[in-house]
Design a protein around this motif. Structure first.
Motif, PDB file in Angstrom:
ATOM      1  N   CYS A   9      -7.323   5.490   2.061  1.00  0.00           N
ATOM      2  CA  CYS A   9      -7.596   4.068   0.634  1.00  0.00           C
ATOM      3  C   CYS A   9      -7.890   5.271   0.167  1.00  0.00           C
ATOM      4  O   CYS A   9      -8.839   5.649  -0.588  1.00  0.00           O
ATOM      5  N   ILE A  10      -7.306   5.108  -2.025  1.00  0.00           N
ATOM      6  CA  ILE A  10      -8.223   5.433  -2.903  1.00  0.00           C
ATOM      7  C   ILE A  10      -8.644   4.195  -3.599  1.00  0.00           C
ATOM      8  O   ILE A  10      -8.167   4.031  -4.954  1.00  0.00           O
ATOM      9  N   SER A  11      -8.295   3.519  -3.029  1.00  0.00           N
ATOM     10  CA  SER A  11      -9.453   1.697  -3.473  1.00  0.00           C
ATOM     11  C   SER A  11      -8.310   1.299  -5.367  1.00  0.00           C
ATOM     12  O   SER A  11      -9.260   1.078  -6.104  1.00  0.00           O
ATOM     13  N   CYS A  12      -6.867   1.017  -5.466  1.00  0.00           N
ATOM     14  CA  CYS A  12      -6.554   0.956  -6.514  1.00  0.00           C
ATOM     15  C   CYS A  12      -6.498  -0.344  -6.114  1.00  0.00           C
ATOM     16  O   CYS A  12      -6.852  -1.332  -7.685  1.00  0.00           O
ATOM     17  N   GLY A  13      -6.093  -1.055  -4.771  1.00  0.00           N
ATOM     18  CA  GLY A  13      -6.794  -2.658  -4.888  1.00  0.00           C
ATOM     19  C   GLY A  13      -5.144  -4.235  -5.342  1.00  0.00           C
ATOM     20  O   GLY A  13      -5.943  -4.777  -5.478  1.00  0.00           O
ATOM     21  N   SER A  14      -4.063  -2.694  -4.553  1.00  0.00           N
ATOM     22  CA  SER A  14      -3.317  -3.507  -4.921  1.00  0.00           C
ATOM     23  C   SER A  14      -2.969  -4.619  -3.874  1.00  0.00           C
ATOM     24  O   SER A  14      -2.418  -5.358  -3.998  1.00  0.00           O
ATOM     25  N   CYS A  15      -3.582  -4.598  -2.499  1.00  0.00           N
ATOM     26  CA  CYS A  15      -3.510  -5.308  -1.163  1.00  0.00           C
ATOM     27  C   CYS A  15      -3.764  -6.801  -1.562  1.00  0.00           C
ATOM     28  O   CYS A  15      -3.515  -6.929  -1.432  1.00  0.00           O
ATOM     29  N   ALA A  16      -5.184  -6.008  -2.304  1.00  0.00           N
ATOM     30  CA  ALA A  16      -6.202  -7.267  -2.375  1.00  0.00           C
ATOM     31  C   ALA A  16      -5.589  -8.393  -3.124  1.00  0.00           C
ATOM     32  O   ALA A  16      -5.680  -9.530  -3.551  1.00  0.00           O
ATOM     33  N   CYS A  70       0.643  -1.255   0.302  1.00  0.00           N
ATOM     34  CA  CYS A  70      -0.022   0.054   0.498  1.00  0.00           C
ATOM     35  C   CYS A  70       0.664   1.502  -0.463  1.00  0.00           C
ATOM     36  O   CYS A  70       1.633   1.557   0.663  1.00  0.00           O
ATOM     37  N   PRO A  71       0.686   2.144  -1.100  1.00  0.00           N
ATOM     38  CA  PRO A  71       1.571   3.248  -1.101  1.00  0.00           C
ATOM     39  C   PRO A  71       1.167   4.672  -0.195  1.00  0.00           C
ATOM     40  O   PRO A  71       2.051   5.596   0.232  1.00  0.00           O
ATOM     41  N   SER A 129       3.631   2.440  -7.114  1.00  0.00           N
ATOM     42  CA  SER A 129       4.062   0.938  -7.630  1.00  0.00           C
ATOM     43  C   SER A 129       3.054   0.545  -7.308  1.00  0.00           C
ATOM     44  O   SER A 129       4.058  -0.668  -7.546  1.00  0.00           O
ATOM     45  N   GLY A 130       1.992   0.192  -8.521  1.00  0.00           N
ATOM     46  CA  GLY A 130       1.183  -0.583  -8.332  1.00  0.00           C
ATOM     47  C   GLY A 130       1.245  -1.640  -9.852  1.00  0.00           C
ATOM     48  O   GLY A 130       1.882  -2.580 -10.325  1.00  0.00           O
ATOM     49  N   ASN A 131       2.101  -0.384 -10.727  1.00  0.00           N
ATOM     50  CA  ASN A 131       3.000  -0.886 -11.973  1.00  0.00           C
ATOM     51  C   ASN A 131       3.967  -2.236 -11.894  1.00  0.00           C
ATOM     52  O   ASN A 131       4.032  -2.840 -12.173  1.00  0.00           O
ATOM     53  N   ILE A 132       4.927  -2.114 -10.877  1.00  0.00           N
ATOM     54  CA  ILE A 132       6.488  -2.903 -10.598  1.00  0.00           C
ATOM     55  C   ILE A 132       4.915  -4.342  -9.882  1.00  0.00           C
ATOM     56  O   ILE A 132       6.417  -5.432 -10.318  1.00  0.00           O
TER      57      ILE A 132
END
Lengths: 217, 296
Positions: free
Chosen positions: B131-138, B110-111, B234-237
């Motif tokens: 949270c801005i709900s990017c969904g990386s955590c899920a 989570c960034p 960092s979602g793309n990485i």
């Protein structure tokens, strides 16, 4: 924690040959935390097995379940007991201890491992790499070496180091690997305990690491 | 206090709709329209919005504020509403505490520091206001304990199935997951690629990729922001790491790893997107239909 590595999927499929109903059992202990054998990984593996069988025109039933700890007989018996009846084989995603526990609890069902158990390690999260930290020698000397284990982290397991192979702080066996004894020196220097490095350590008693070991608790 | 300030500005709104037009998230779904939110906010009829999950789609990019002719801070209005919505039990993600194993993988990806493992009971706790709900955590959770409210697992899976069933006979079935911020904005309409938009490629779970191949996709393309360009840091990485692992597994099982492609495409690189799609289609034509389709 225990570090494992996934076996090649083809080896796993080879072991599953001839079985119709597979129960994949993940573990939420060490392997779960390191994303190697949790629930998601169990489902992923089930999907991969389905893919592999689709390619070979075979039909196979997979079911994935995860237990909190596979190295606990009681948990395994309670969680898997009710659903174990309708499966031919168990594919365990846990470490060697977990696989053996499941095999011991369910005597009449074959259990095979999905992972190779590698070492006791810790994580450097920035790099996403797991490093070996302890070889479970049964005779801890971390009190004398500033919390850095030379038996594990020095490839030669030197008790009196460093050797002549250290170059610019790195080990001669691997340019990427830090010299454990240099790390120990720096650490002891910072904590003002350099004196303890002057003492010459006598040979280690490796009989304490003779397996199989047991421990009363 | 802040609510009343924001409200004052909201009265200046004459419903021109520039905010909805410019909003990258309004492009993503029809449920989220900043103009209507401001309208309801003006007239104090916020109850409906507060109960909708789509409120959490706002990624706080401030595009609406920058482009509003009346200088209304729509983003802050929505931020206030988000704070209110929590009271109604409307949150961006739900952690299933029975399933959570306290591994802290969510905390690590989570960034925004919006999800943290509680030291007392070692279960993940999310902070909806960060949270801005990017969904990386899920996508990263090994225990499948995190359920996103927007782009939920089930939603994504049905989107994949819908996309695949929309292809005609003999057509190459390419499923592309495109980041709403970059690749989707740069996308051209191409015949053999139906795209599934995501808020961030970090949301793309490994299960979605396997699901796409098992449902009969010939190829899967992931279009992400360039390195260092990700709106969610960092979602793309994280996505790239995940994809590389899947590629290896696919190769081992006998599905050509070339069928899964991860590409960096920024929103201005329209030509690059066209090139990537053309190249990918050519490659897939050579490979032929996916070996997994024979059984279907």
């Amino acid at each position: 924690m225990i570090v494992v590595e996934r076996k090649n999927i083809n080896d796993i499929l080879e072991n599953l040959k001839g079985f119709k109903k597979i129960l994949l059992v993940g573990c939420n202990g060490c392997v779960g935390i390191y994303q190697l054998g949790g629930e998601k990984q169990a489902i992923e593996l089930a999907m991969l097995i389905n893919m592999g069988n689709k390619l070979k025109d075979k039909k196979i039933d997979t079911k994935a379940i995860t237990v909190i700890r596979q190295c606990d007989k009681q948990i395994v018996k309670e969680e898997l007991g009710p659903i174990i009846t309708d499966c031919d084989i168990i594919l365990s995603l846990a470490c060697g201890a977990g696989v053996q526990t499941v095999a011991e609890v369910f005597e009449n069902i074959p259990v095979i491992p999905a992972n190779d158990t590698k070492f006791i390690g810790a994580q450097a999260r920035e790099k996403g790499t797991l490093f070996e930290m302890c070889i479970a020698c049964g005779n801890c000397i971390l009190d004398k070496t500033g919390g850095i284990c030379p038996v594990t982290r020095c490839p030669k397991s030197h008790l009196n180091g460093p050797c002549g192979g250290v170059y610019k702080g790195k080990c001669e066996t691997d340019k990427e690997r830090d010299c454990a004894w240099l790390l120990i020196y720096n650490k002891l220097k910072l904590s003002g305990k350099l004196e303890s490095m002057k003492k010459i350590a006598s040979p280690k008693d490796f009989t304490k690491a003779a397996h199989p070991r047991k421990q009363e608790v | 206090m802040e609510t009343s300030n924001a409200k004052k500005k909201a009265y200046a709104c004459y419903q021109c709709g520039v905010c909805t037009g410019i909003c990258p998230m309004a492009r993503l779904t029809e449920e989220f329209k900043p103009r209507l939110i401001v309208q309801d906010f003006q007239s104090n009829q916020t109850e409906d919005i507060l109960k909708k999950n789509s409120l959490w789609l706002c990624a706080a990019c401030y595009c609406c504020y920058e482009n509003c002719p009346q200088m209304i801070n729509v983003t802050d209005i929505i931020a206030d509403l988000k704070g209110e919505a929590v009271k109604y039990g409307n949150v961006p993600l739900k952690v299933n505490e029975d399933k959570c194993i306290g591994c802290a993988n969510c905390e690590y990806v989570c960034p925004y520091g919006a999800i943290k493992v509680d030291v007392h009971d070692s279960k993940s706790k999310s902070n909806p206001e960060l949270c801005i709900s990017c969904g990386s955590c899920a996508a990263e959770c090994p225990a499948i304990a995190i359920a996103m409210q927007n782009f939920a697992d089930q939603q994504m899976k049905s989107a994949i199935e819908k996309t695949i069933s929309s292809f005609g006979k003999g057509e190459l079935r390419i499923v592309s997951f495109l980041c709403n911020w970059s690749a989707y904005a740069g996308a051209d309409s191409t015949t053999s690629s139906r795209s599934i938009r995501v808020m961030c490629t970090g949301r793309i779970d490994s299960l979605f990729i396997y699901h796409a191949f098992l449902s009969g996709a010939d190829g899967v393309l992931i279009g992400a922001c360039n390195r260092g360009d990700c709106y969610y840091a960092s979602g793309n990485i994280n996505a790239e790491k995940r994809i590389n692992k899947i590629k290896k597994q696919l190769g081992d099982i006998g599905v050509e790893p070339e069928r899964l492609r991860f590409k960096w495409i920024s929103r201005s690189e329209k030509q690059k997107f066209a090139d990537v799609i053309t190249d990918f289609t050519e490659k897939l034509k050579k490979l032929g239909p996916s070996p997994l389709r024979k059984m279907r």
